[in-house]
Structures are given as structure tokens and as C-alpha cells.
Design a protein around this motif. Structure first.
Motif, PDB file in Angstrom:
ATOM      1  N   ASP A 145       0.852  -1.197   0.000  1.00 46.75           N
ATOM      2  CA  ASP A 145       0.000   0.000   0.000  1.00 46.75           C
ATOM      3  C   ASP A 145       0.886   1.244   0.000  1.00 46.75           C
ATOM      4  N   PRO A 146       1.569   1.527  -1.116  1.00 45.60           N
ATOM      5  CA  PRO A 146       2.519   2.635  -1.149  1.00 45.60           C
ATOM      6  C   PRO A 146       1.855   3.997  -0.945  1.00 45.60           C
ATOM      7  N   VAL A 147       2.635   4.936  -0.459  1.00 46.90           N
ATOM      8  CA  VAL A 147       2.146   6.300  -0.262  1.00 46.90           C
ATOM      9  C   VAL A 147       1.994   6.989  -1.607  1.00 46.90           C
ATOM     10  N   SER A 148       0.847   7.637  -1.795  1.00 47.23           N
ATOM     11  CA  SER A 148       0.571   8.321  -3.061  1.00 47.23           C
ATOM     12  C   SER A 148       0.587   9.832  -2.933  1.00 47.23           C
ATOM     13  N   ASP A 149       0.482  10.359  -1.682  1.00 44.23           N
ATOM     14  CA  ASP A 149       0.432  11.806  -1.511  1.00 44.23           C
ATOM     15  C   ASP A 149       0.846  12.165  -0.093  1.00 44.23           C
ATOM     16  N   ILE A 150       1.393  13.378   0.053  1.00 46.42           N
ATOM     17  CA  ILE A 150       1.753  13.888   1.370  1.00 46.42           C
ATOM     18  C   ILE A 150       1.202  15.299   1.531  1.00 46.42           C
ATOM     19  N   ILE A 152       2.198  18.214   3.830  1.00 48.96           N
ATOM     20  CA  ILE A 152       3.225  18.597   4.787  1.00 48.96           C
ATOM     21  C   ILE A 152       2.642  19.404   5.939  1.00 48.96           C
ATOM     22  N   GLU A 153       1.739  20.327   5.636  1.00 48.58           N
ATOM     23  CA  GLU A 153       1.180  21.187   6.684  1.00 48.58           C
ATOM     24  C   GLU A 153       0.357  20.398   7.691  1.00 48.58           C
ATOM     25  N   LYS A 154      -0.416  19.434   7.201  1.00 50.77           N
ATOM     26  CA  LYS A 154      -1.273  18.650   8.089  1.00 50.77           C
ATOM     27  C   LYS A 154      -0.571  17.419   8.632  1.00 50.77           C
ATOM     28  N   GLN A 155       0.657  17.179   8.175  1.00 54.98           N
ATOM     29  CA  GLN A 155       1.430  16.009   8.610  1.00 54.98           C
ATOM     30  C   GLN A 155       0.661  14.709   8.358  1.00 54.98           C
ATOM     31  N   THR A 156       0.178  14.562   7.140  1.00 55.00           N
ATOM     32  CA  THR A 156      -0.574  13.366   6.777  1.00 55.00           C
ATOM     33  C   THR A 156      -0.042  12.758   5.484  1.00 55.00           C
ATOM     34  N   LEU A 157      -0.221  11.455   5.383  1.00 57.46           N
ATOM     35  CA  LEU A 157       0.109  10.707   4.178  1.00 57.46           C
ATOM     36  C   LEU A 157      -1.149  10.015   3.674  1.00 57.46           C
ATOM     37  N   LYS A 158      -1.269   9.894   2.369  1.00 57.59           N
ATOM     38  CA  LYS A 158      -2.370   9.136   1.775  1.00 57.59           C
ATOM     39  C   LYS A 158      -1.777   7.976   1.006  1.00 57.59           C
ATOM     40  N   THR A 159      -2.332   6.782   1.196  1.00 59.65           N
ATOM     41  CA  THR A 159      -1.823   5.609   0.495  1.00 59.65           C
ATOM     42  C   THR A 159      -2.660   5.331  -0.745  1.00 59.65           C
ATOM     43  N   SER A 160      -2.172   4.416  -1.569  1.00 61.83           N
ATOM     44  CA  SER A 160      -2.874   4.105  -2.820  1.00 61.83           C
ATOM     45  C   SER A 160      -4.242   3.502  -2.579  1.00 61.83           C
ATOM     46  N   SER A 161      -4.448   2.881  -1.418  1.00 59.23           N
ATOM     47  CA  SER A 161      -5.764   2.311  -1.109  1.00 59.23           C
ATOM     48  C   SER A 161      -6.709   3.336  -0.497  1.00 59.23           C
ATOM     49  N   GLY A 162      -6.190   4.551  -0.249  1.00 59.44           N
ATOM     50  CA  GLY A 162      -7.025   5.603   0.312  1.00 59.44           C
ATOM     51  C   GLY A 162      -6.878   5.816   1.803  1.00 59.44           C
ATOM     52  N   LYS A 163      -5.997   5.037   2.445  1.00 57.73           N
ATOM     53  CA  LYS A 163      -5.784   5.232   3.887  1.00 57.73           C
ATOM     54  C   LYS A 163      -5.161   6.604   4.148  1.00 57.73           C
ATOM     55  N   LEU A 164      -5.540   7.231   5.251  1.00 56.12           N
ATOM     56  CA  LEU A 164      -4.959   8.493   5.674  1.00 56.12           C
ATOM     57  C   LEU A 164      -4.146   8.229   6.935  1.00 56.12           C
ATOM     58  N   LEU A 165      -2.857   8.562   6.888  1.00 54.74           N
ATOM     59  CA  LEU A 165      -1.945   8.283   7.991  1.00 54.74           C
ATOM     60  C   LEU A 165      -1.416   9.589   8.566  1.00 54.74           C
TER      61      LEU A 165
END
Length: 492
Positions: A145-150, A152-165
Motif C-alpha cells: 500500500d505505497p504512499v501516493s500523496d503527502i 506537509i502542513e497537516k502532517q498526513t500521508l495518503k496511500t494508494s488504497s485511500g488510507k490516511l496516515l
């Protein structure tokens, strides 16, 4: 699977031949300088129900060597349990990637390497970190489930499956991706392989099981290691590359000639100075040959492409790239220009302190050391800048029953004039001398004691009498001369 990189374009299309870079990297006039005042560990407080990882304090993106060694360092400092999340495109827990082009490719009757045998951190003599190890240590693992977006301001990552980390501190350890031939010239045909992960290696093994003619494209690490493994399968093997000799990034012509003769003794054929037009396909879409620019065709039912790699910056370009050596720019503690975000391993462009330049190193030794240094700096008051000594090695023809096993190591910088000692039966050593100082050394088939001497030589950079070294009658005598130079300088 290793290199030290310079002048790599991240945004442009891939050329047919990706030049193999050299350990001698051009000096950067203004090396990375990032203010330490900006690097406090960032904190956060958000509803846990909003995020897939329940707000882990530390997140590592990547599942290779660097991630595995970083995880171990978190555990050693008591900061993993319930605090660490690893996000990976891999289906497996981190493993020692060099095995993929060495022991993993051996035939089934020659004791090939297999997981879980080479999970990190066994490559450096550490504990084997199997999937159960991560569970026991309270480390959250998100596979495939690789990261697809970051953000920076909100300190969040989005994965290819749609998870928000959500992350407090982020370590980017995404490594590299294999450079590929374009589809329009056959780069994606059935029977064409690239080796970066276990799935790639498994696919190649399936081809080798029924292969009759294998063509390896590229004369670097991948080319040499895969061709040596193919010999164990007793298949017709040819290496094609555009340069005049093997491993041009490191080997001198004389040294390369010795390795080329060894490969020819094993039955491997060479096509040097060749440009490739395209890969030919049969009526079933499977590769049947490699067409050269001169119109000739080398028959093949299996093609392995090893023409280099590029840093997997993916969605992290906004973190800050180095457009000269490629990758994400960091300082001597692996901090990017964004507070709380770090980069390690192959993807990090870092200050090479010993030679006063910025570089990027694709090698397992750097992946391990950079991970440990970064995490130690993140979790403690440790402020020593990373002081890495370039180190490369290769091991080939090590399968059971091989008449000759090969293992060389190189430390330092390959600049200046060279002195070669030894007849390659089995030993040979090459010394690089610049302005009288020994800058780098390569040794083939040395003893454990001799290999242990190499990093001491390369780091100390002693003044050496080149004329005296050239008169050495053996590798052992040459190393004694250099070691004496070390003792003389220590006494001064």
C-alpha cells in the motif's frame, strides 16, 4: 546492486542507456546547509478515529534495508512499541536486498537463498526480523500500500488504497526503482525482466527454469551478478553493454579484462560497445531477441535489463530535491528542509564529509548506516554528522559446485592514478593514488584480515611511495607497504 550517483535527472524521460555513474562525484559548490534550529520533533493531537494508523508518532515509508535497520534502532531505544508505523509497497517484511541478484537466483538444487532466511538484520549479524518480530515489538506494518500523496502542513500521508496516515516524524526510505526500457522498444515484453524486489526475482527464476538463451543488458552490478547466476542454470548467456569494458564506474580496463576473462572461462559471451535498437517479439508476444543498432540480432528467450536505477521520490518532491545527484536533499543528520521529515538510504542526497561533497549512494552498507544514524539522531541528543566511507562489494559464482568463487571489496574514492598488483589467481589489488595519497583500494579474494585493513587504509589516506608499490611482487607485499605507510603517519 549498488552505485554512487551523480547528475541524475528526475523529471525527464529515460534514455535507452542510463550512464553508470562513478564513485568520483563532482563537488557541489554549496553543499547542503540546513539550520538545526528548525528541527524539533513535531507533535500532534488529532482524533485517532480519523486515521488508519491511530496517529503513530513515527512513520517510515519504504520496506527495504533502510526501513528494517531503522526499525531495529527504534526498538533499541525503546521507542517502537505503539509508536512506529511502516508503510511499504512490498508484500514482505524488510529484507537484505542484495540477495536478490546473488543467492536467490541459484538453481533449486544449489541451495538458493529464500525468505525468511535473509530478512533484516541478518546481513550485519543482527537478529532476523520476521513478520512476527514486528508484531512482538508493537510495530504496525502496512504492506502493498505505497504512499501516493503527502500533506506537509497537516502532517498526513495518503496511500494508494485511500488510507490516511498521521505522523509526528516521517522517515522517507523509498529507495530506488529500476530504470526500464520504453514499452515502444519492447521493454515490457513477456520474458523481459528487471530485478528490484522478490516478485521480480521470482519471475526471473520462472524464466530461467526453462530458458535456453539469456541476454543480460548492462555491464554493472546487476549485469555481472545475474550473468553469474545464469551460469549456474547452464544456459547460454550473453552480456551486452555500450561501454568498452565491465563496471566502468569502478574497474580500470586492466582489472575489467581479468573479470571478463573469468566470465568467458565460465562460458559467458560479451557484446561490447553496442547500442540497442529494440527487443524483438515472437508471434506469441514473448521476447525472442535483442536487436542492435547495427541491425544484428542476439537471440534470447529471457532478457534481464540492468541499466541502473533512479531514486523513488514519488510524492515527496515537495520535500526538497537535489537536482544534481538526484534524491531528497538532507543534512548530516538526514534532516530535510522540512522540520520532522527525514530521508535515508538510496533516496537521500547527503553531505559526504570525508570528501567534502554532496552525493547519493545506492548500497546496502549506506542503507544500514544511514538508518541507524538518522534514528539515533532523532531520538537522542546525538549531533555528530554522518561520516560515511564509500564501500562497495560483489560476490558471484558462489553457488554449490562452482569451480571459482569471487568476492571483491572496494573502499574509498577511485580518483587519480592506479597501481595494480596480483595475477588474479585468485588475488588482485588495485590502488588509487592522487597527489601521493592513497584514496581508494579494491581487493579480490582477500583474507578476512586483509579485508579488515581496507577501510583503515581508505579513511586514513596515507602518503604512499608509488614506485615502491609498483615493485611489489604480490598482493600481500603491496598491502604490507601500505600498512607501513599507515604506521609511519601514525608515528608522526
Amino acid at each position: 546492486m549498488a552505485s554512487i550517483s551523480n547528475a541524475l535527472s528526475l523529471k525527464h524521460g529515460l534514455s535507452l542507456w542510463c550512464p553508470q555513474s562513478t564513485p568520483s562525484v563532482n563537488r557541489i559548490s554549496q553543499p547542503c546547509s540546513i539550520s538545526s534550529t528548525n528541527f524539533r520533533r513535531r507533535s500532534f493531537s488529532v482524533s485517532a478515529s480519523s486515521f488508519a494508523n491511530e496517529n503513530r508518532e513515527f512513520v517510515i515509508v519504504g520496506g527495504g534495508n533502510a526501513a528494517g535497520y531503522a526499525a531495529r534502532t527504534f526498538v533499541e531505544h525503546g521507542m517502537a512499541d505503539g509508536k512506529l508505523c511502516i508503510v511499504s509497497k512490498e508484500a514482505y517484511a524488510p529484507y537484505e536486498r542484495p540477495a536478490l541478484t546473488k543467492g536467490y537466483l541459484f538453481p533449486h538444487d544449489k541451495k538458493p537463498a529464500r525468505l525468511p532466511g535473509f530478512h533484516t538484520c541478518v546481513g550485519s549479524g543482527g537478529e532476523r526480523q520476521t513478520p512476527d518480530w514486528y508484531k512482538e515489538k508493537g510495530i504496525e506494518m502496512l504492506h502493498e500500500d505505497p504512499v501516493s500523496d503527502i500533506n506537509i502542513e497537516k502532517q498526513t500521508l495518503k496511500t494508494s488504497s485511500g488510507k490516511l496516515l498521521k505522523f509526528g516524524s516521517l522517515i522517507i526510505a523509498t529507495g530506488c526503482t529500476a530504470s526500464r526500457f520504453p514499452d515502444k522498444i519492447g521493454g515490457n515484453l513477456s520474458g523481459v525482466h528487471y530485478v528490484r524486489d522478490v516478485a521480480d526475482a521470482n519471475s526471473l527464476i520462472s524464466s530461467l527454469e526453462k530458458a535456453k538463451k539469456v541476454v543480460v543488458v548492462g555491464g554493472g552490478y546487476i549485469g555481472m551478478e545475474v550473468a553469474a547466476a545464469a551460469v549456474a542454470w547452464k544456459v547460454d548467456t550473453t552480456i551486452i553493454f555500450p561501454e568498452e569494458h565491465l563496471m566502468t564506474r569502478l574497474f580500470t580496463p586492466s582489472l575489467a579484462q581479468k573479470y571478463e576473462q573469468l566470465y568467458q572461462d565460465f562460458g559467458v559471451k560479451f557484446v561490447k560497445g553496442a547500442s540497442i535498437s529494440n527487443l524483438e517479439a515472437g508471434s506469441d508476444g514473448h521476447v525472442v531477441g535483442v536487436k542492435l543498432a547495427n541491425g544484428s540480432i542476439i537471440e534470447a528467450d529471457t532478457v534481464v535489463v540492468g541499466i541502473g536505477a533512479k531514486p523513488a521520490v514519488g510524492p515527496f518532491e515537495s520535500v526538497g530535491l537535489n537536482n544534481t545527484v538526484g534524491g531528497i536533499q538532507v543534512d548530516g543528520l538526514f534532516r530535510t528542509s522540512i522540520p520532522g521529515i527525514f530521508a535515508i538510504g538510496d533516496v537521500a542526497a547527503f553531505p559526504l564529509k570525508i570528501y567534502d561533497r554532496t552525493t547519493r549512494v545506492e548500497h546496502v552498507d549506506h542503507a544500514r548506516r544511514s538508518a541507524q544514524h538518522c534514528v539515533k539522531s532523532l531520538l537522542t541528543a546525538h549531533t555528530d554528522t554522518y561520516d560515511y566511507l564509500p564501500y562497495f562489494y560483489s560476490r558471484v559464482f558462489e553457488y554449490e559446485g562452482s569451480p571459482r568463487k569471487v568476492w571483491w571489496q572496494f573502499f574509498g574514492d577511485n580518483v587519480g592514478e592506479t597501481v595494480e598488483i596480483g595475477n588474479f589467481d585468485p588475488k588482485v589489488a588495485t590502488f588509487w593514488i592522487d597527489s601521493g595519497k592513497l584514496k581508494g583500494v579494491l581487493l579480490e579474494s582477500g583474507s578476512p584480515e586483509e579485508f579488515q585493513l581496507l577501510p583503515k587504509i581508505a579513511r586514513s589516506q596515507p602518503f604512499v611511495d608509488k614506485a615502491k608499490l609498483e615493485k611489489a611482487s604480490s598482493v600481500e607485499e603491496a598491502l604490507e607497504i601500505v600498512q607501513s605507510s599507515l604506521k609511519v603517519e601514525a608515528a608522526v
